[in-house]
Each structure stands twice: as structure tokens, then as C-alpha cells.
Motif scaffolding. Sequence first.
Motif, PDB file in Angstrom:
ATOM      1  N   GLU A 136      67.143  29.544 -12.358  1.00  0.00           N
ATOM      2  CA  GLU A 136      67.516  30.834 -11.779  1.00  0.00           C
ATOM      3  C   GLU A 136      68.575  30.655 -10.687  1.00  0.00           C
ATOM      4  O   GLU A 136      69.482  31.482 -10.550  1.00  0.00           O
ATOM      5  N   ILE A 137      68.454  29.597  -9.896  1.00  0.00           N
ATOM      6  CA  ILE A 137      69.432  29.294  -8.847  1.00  0.00           C
ATOM      7  C   ILE A 137      70.196  28.047  -9.268  1.00  0.00           C
ATOM      8  O   ILE A 137      69.621  26.983  -9.449  1.00  0.00           O
ATOM      9  N   ARG A 138      71.511  28.191  -9.452  1.00  0.00           N
ATOM     10  CA  ARG A 138      72.348  27.098  -9.943  1.00  0.00           C
ATOM     11  C   ARG A 138      73.306  26.676  -8.826  1.00  0.00           C
ATOM     12  O   ARG A 138      74.245  27.394  -8.497  1.00  0.00           O
ATOM     13  N   HIS A 171      69.692  33.934   1.171  1.00  0.00           N
ATOM     14  CA  HIS A 171      70.466  34.861   0.337  1.00  0.00           C
ATOM     15  C   HIS A 171      69.893  34.873  -1.082  1.00  0.00           C
ATOM     16  O   HIS A 171      69.685  35.933  -1.687  1.00  0.00           O
ATOM     17  N   ALA A 172      69.662  33.689  -1.632  1.00  0.00           N
ATOM     18  CA  ALA A 172      69.194  33.577  -3.018  1.00  0.00           C
ATOM     19  C   ALA A 172      67.826  34.215  -3.225  1.00  0.00           C
ATOM     20  O   ALA A 172      67.457  34.539  -4.351  1.00  0.00           O
ATOM     21  N   ARG A 228      63.273  28.388 -10.452  1.00  0.00           N
ATOM     22  CA  ARG A 228      63.846  27.064 -10.720  1.00  0.00           C
ATOM     23  C   ARG A 228      65.205  26.912 -10.038  1.00  0.00           C
ATOM     24  O   ARG A 228      65.974  27.864  -9.953  1.00  0.00           O
ATOM     25  N   VAL A 229      65.472  25.694  -9.576  1.00  0.00           N
ATOM     26  CA  VAL A 229      66.749  25.342  -8.967  1.00  0.00           C
ATOM     27  C   VAL A 229      67.325  24.159  -9.738  1.00  0.00           C
ATOM     28  O   VAL A 229      66.586  23.238 -10.127  1.00  0.00           O
ATOM     29  N   PRO A 248      74.477  31.551 -17.652  1.00  0.00           N
ATOM     30  CA  PRO A 248      74.021  30.161 -17.674  1.00  0.00           C
ATOM     31  C   PRO A 248      75.004  29.121 -17.157  1.00  0.00           C
ATOM     32  O   PRO A 248      74.619  28.187 -16.469  1.00  0.00           O
ATOM     33  N   GLY A 249      76.288  29.240 -17.471  1.00  0.00           N
ATOM     34  CA  GLY A 249      77.251  28.228 -17.070  1.00  0.00           C
ATOM     35  C   GLY A 249      77.983  28.543 -15.783  1.00  0.00           C
ATOM     36  O   GLY A 249      79.061  28.002 -15.537  1.00  0.00           O
TER      37      GLY A 249
END
Length: 351
Positions: free
Chosen positions: A109-111, A171-172, A56-57, A143-144
Amino acid sequence: MELDYFPLESLPLESLPDDVVAQIEVRDRWRRATAAGGLEFLVTDIGRWPLGKTVRVAFLDGSDQLHADIAGATKQITDACNLTLDFGRDDGAGTFRRWTTSDTVLAAEIRVSFDMQGFFSLVGTDSTDSAIGAGGGPVGGNPGQRSLNLGRFTTNRPAQWEGTVRHEFLHALGFHHSHQNMRGTCEGEFRWEDEVGYVPTLAPDGSFVPDSQGRLPGIYTFLAGEPNKWPRAKVDHNLRTADAPDLVAGPFDTKSVMLYRFPGFFYKSNPSSCAPAGNGQNLSDGDKRGLDLLYPHTMGALAERQDRADAVLESLGAGPEGAPGANGGDLAEVYRSRVEELAAAQAAGFR
């Protein structure tokens, strides 16, 4: 990532916050000491996402159109590997998944954020490693916290922004910089030190420039000035190959989007064998092979990964059927989950 569009006096290089880098280096030193001969594949495999996973992004800020553009730019990546990036698009509303700095559970997962200076991303599953950024701060695996940043995209998107997006998202997914590939020539090609007799000379903006005799600053001096202000240790961490557990998925690839396009004076020769030959925009064939290595599409590639995974697990002191070895500790237990995942995928007939 394409960098030629930056004037030399304002060349910001990709960099994670120092505290985050320190935490990653401590973890990687432990992995190297524990894994011994299996290092290269071990770090690769622990850092990748599970095969076939939907990652998820979510976005912290920015417009829906910007989010749509970024999602579109990553299609080259997901077309080349067995992994899905889910941006949480609501087709009816035209919106995408968002996260906030007050989140207590992972929204994704990717923020992604756009509000910090420069471009950066945590590598692979570091994006959800709660030990990274555990002391607080804007970047980390909690998370934040931001795991990927595309600075200036909301106000002044780079001319070749698609290449930057693909660079950071690789990278991610577990990729490292090509200039740190130990099979490449960059370590020997970079001009680390000042030209003989160089007199430190600052431009009005605080960047180091040629002196009155035209002698050039070296990489260490140049990056110590504005806007980077890097000490030697940080230059070494970001540019040198020595003592780095980075993934080497194949031969050095001058067309990879993971190879920086540095200013010409960074190199000892012209043309340099370290300089990019690609356009900095599109994935190279080597990038696609690397993606297929990490997230294979075929049973044959999966079987090869299974054989290598079993060998690495044994190097940690535990056979495929045994308990984690004393030397492996928790690392062997984590790695065992990767081996079991590969075996389960084979048993299910993969796809």
C-alpha cells in the motif's frame, strides 16, 4: 518536519508533482461540493486505512540497513494507534519487501523510494487510488508508482532523519500539515509579500536573497527562486489554509512533527506563534491523539466514530439503513463501507 539544517539558499520544500496535485484537487473539490456540512470528518474517514489493518510497506531502492532504520523510526507511530505497518522483514536474511516500477499488482500500500528529489507522500488511501497518477508518471496510486519519497537518504541522510520519516509516514496514514490547520495562526503569521521597496536580487545559485539595502523577499518571491521555482498557486496549495479540505484533528499543535520549521524571515513576528516548539523528531501528544482519533484503541472512541459516521452518511442523503442518496452517488457508497466497518468492529467487541 525539521528544516533548519538546510541553508536558506537550498531550502527544498515537500511537494508532489503538479499533475498529481491537480488530480487530487479535482477529487477534493467534488468531495467538498458533495459532502457539505460533513466535510471535515468525511475527508478524514475516507482517507484513512481500515481499523486494525496491516498496511504493507515496500522499498524501491536503498540498502537493507536503511530499510531497517526506517522501519524502526515508525514504531512511535504504530505504538500510538490501532494499525500495523508491515515492512515484509525476513528475519533470517535481514531483508525487507521491495517493489519495482514494472509491477502490475500492488506489492504494498505504501511504496517508498529514495531516488526522486525532496520528501513527499500521498495522504492516506490516495496511495492506492488508481485515479491518482492515472496518466503515468513516477508518482501515484498505481502498482509501479511511488507513493512516498525520501530523497537523498541513500547518500546524505538528514541530521534529524527520524523526524522526516515520521512526518512522511503520518501523511501516509492520513495526516496533513499543521501549518495548514485552520485553527492555527500561520495564515496570518506568514510574510507572504516582499518588504516594501525590495529589489529582486538573485544569489549565484538562483535563490532570492536580501537586496543591497537589506530588504527581504516575501514567501512568494523566495519560493519562486531555486530550488523550488513555485508559482503563486503552488505556494497557496502547500502553505495556505483557504479552500483546503485538510484534516483538523484538534487544536493547533506547535510540537507536532507535522509542523514545518521555516526560516525566521517567513514569519511576521519573532518569536512567532506559528513556529514549532518541539524538536521535530518525536511525536507530540497531539500527534498521538490524532492517531488515536483515526485508528482508535478503545470501544468508547470507536462508538464516538460510529455516531459521527452515521451523521455524515445521512448528510449525503442516505440513512444507515437506506440506499446511497442521489447527491452522494459513489461517494456515499464508499462512505457506507466505512460505517459498516465501524459497526462490524463494535459487534466483534473490537480489541
